[in-house]
Scaffold this motif. Structure first.
Motif, PDB file in Angstrom:
ATOM      1  N   ALA A 192       0.801  -1.155  -0.070  1.00 16.93           N
ATOM      2  CA  ALA A 192       0.160   0.124   0.102  1.00 16.93           C
ATOM      3  C   ALA A 192       0.770   1.404   0.019  1.00 16.93           C
ATOM      4  O   ALA A 192       0.550   2.066  -0.672  1.00 16.93           O
ATOM      5  N   HIS A 193       2.128   1.172   0.740  1.00 13.57           N
ATOM      6  CA  HIS A 193       3.050   2.245   0.568  1.00 13.57           C
ATOM      7  C   HIS A 193       3.414   2.660  -0.821  1.00 13.57           C
ATOM      8  O   HIS A 193       4.072   3.780  -1.093  1.00 13.57           O
ATOM      9  N   THR A 194       3.428   1.517  -1.764  1.00 17.36           N
ATOM     10  CA  THR A 194       4.074   1.744  -3.029  1.00 17.36           C
ATOM     11  C   THR A 194       2.974   2.904  -3.676  1.00 17.36           C
ATOM     12  O   THR A 194       3.549   3.688  -4.565  1.00 17.36           O
ATOM     13  N   ARG A 195       1.774   2.937  -3.314  1.00 19.73           N
ATOM     14  CA  ARG A 195       0.728   4.014  -3.914  1.00 19.73           C
ATOM     15  C   ARG A 195       0.375   5.081  -3.084  1.00 19.73           C
ATOM     16  O   ARG A 195       0.360   6.113  -3.624  1.00 19.73           O
ATOM     17  N   GLU A 196       0.418   4.910  -1.552  1.00 18.82           N
ATOM     18  CA  GLU A 196      -0.047   5.869  -0.893  1.00 18.82           C
ATOM     19  C   GLU A 196       1.173   5.938   0.436  1.00 18.82           C
ATOM     20  O   GLU A 196       1.462   5.130   0.727  1.00 18.82           O
ATOM     21  N   LYS A 197       1.909   7.096   0.381  1.00 20.11           N
ATOM     22  CA  LYS A 197       3.060   7.296   1.333  1.00 20.11           C
ATOM     23  C   LYS A 197       2.770   7.576   2.607  1.00 20.11           C
ATOM     24  O   LYS A 197       3.484   7.010   3.530  1.00 20.11           O
ATOM     25  N   ASN A 198       1.678   8.288   3.020  1.00 17.84           N
ATOM     26  CA  ASN A 198       1.277   8.466   4.177  1.00 17.84           C
ATOM     27  C   ASN A 198       0.211   7.353   5.083  1.00 17.84           C
ATOM     28  O   ASN A 198      -0.447   6.929   4.286  1.00 17.84           O
ATOM     29  N   HIS A 199       0.312   7.409   6.280  1.00 18.55           N
ATOM     30  CA  HIS A 199      -0.626   6.749   7.057  1.00 18.55           C
ATOM     31  C   HIS A 199      -1.749   7.476   7.016  1.00 18.55           C
ATOM     32  O   HIS A 199      -2.017   7.973   8.273  1.00 18.55           O
ATOM     33  N   ASP A 200      -2.822   7.474   6.088  1.00 13.78           N
ATOM     34  CA  ASP A 200      -3.849   8.222   6.106  1.00 13.78           C
ATOM     35  C   ASP A 200      -5.036   7.477   5.833  1.00 13.78           C
ATOM     36  O   ASP A 200      -4.955   6.329   5.498  1.00 13.78           O
TER      37      ASP A 200
END
Length: 181
Positions: A121-129
């Motif tokens: 998921a971090h490959t698409r969304e950088k922040n924990h949001d």
């Protein structure tokens, strides 16, 4: 209980009661059948690519997915994702890598899946949001439960509890010492 610090006091009290009665380990062991068979870096890479192919087809390919013996102790993380940019001629090429703490070699498949989903998921969304966690729950609907129960297991280990799933025969990696985080 540093792994559970963000949870409400009522829940922390329940966990404390389970730990005082020495029932936390038994509760977790009862919920999960046993270990997965993903022990090598190649098997982890194949597993991560399979998940990525199922849920994130248009995302850039993974260059590497490996178990990292030092990750949990040194980086204070259970997994990391990195994007490495290199200049090749007049173009900028990027490679995506996932590193997973070797702790995940000796846990149930659900927890390994949870951490791989998190790093993908971090490959698409950088922040924990919100969009990040929406993507995590899209790939693994039980994501939040698995994360919480993994945190319970880490708390169990930190308090001096024995590993609930001993390493497979012939496995050379061991769990990090409790409290070495």
């Amino acid at each position: 209980m540093k792994y559970l610090s963000a949870y409400p006091p009522a829940l922390l009290a329940q966990v404390s009661e389970l730990m005082a009665a020495d029932k936390l380990g038994a509760l977790l062991r009862g919920r999960y059948a046993g270990l997965h068979d993903i022990r090598t870096d190649r098997a982890l890479y194949d597993y991560a690519c399979e998940l990525k192919g199922e849920y994130m087809r248009k995302a850039e390919p993974l260059a590497k997915a490996v178990f990292d013996n030092k990750l949990h102790v040194v980086r204070h993380a259970l997994g990391t994702h990195t994007t490495i940019a290199r200049v090749q001629g007049s173009k900028l090429k990027t490679k995506r890598e996932i590193r997973v703490a070797s702790l995940f070699k000796t846990v149930p498949l659900e927890w390994l899946r949870m951490i791989v989903v998190h790093e993908l998921a971090h490959t698409r969304e950088k922040n924990h949001d919100k969009p990040f966690y929406a993507l995590c729950t899209h790939m693994e609907p039980e994501y939040h439960r698995f994360e919480f129960e993994l945190r319970l297991y880490l708390t169990h280990l930190e308090s001096g509890g024995a590993p609930l799933w001993p390493a497979a025969v012939g496995a050379s990696d061991t769990l990090p010492a409790p409290g070495s985080d």
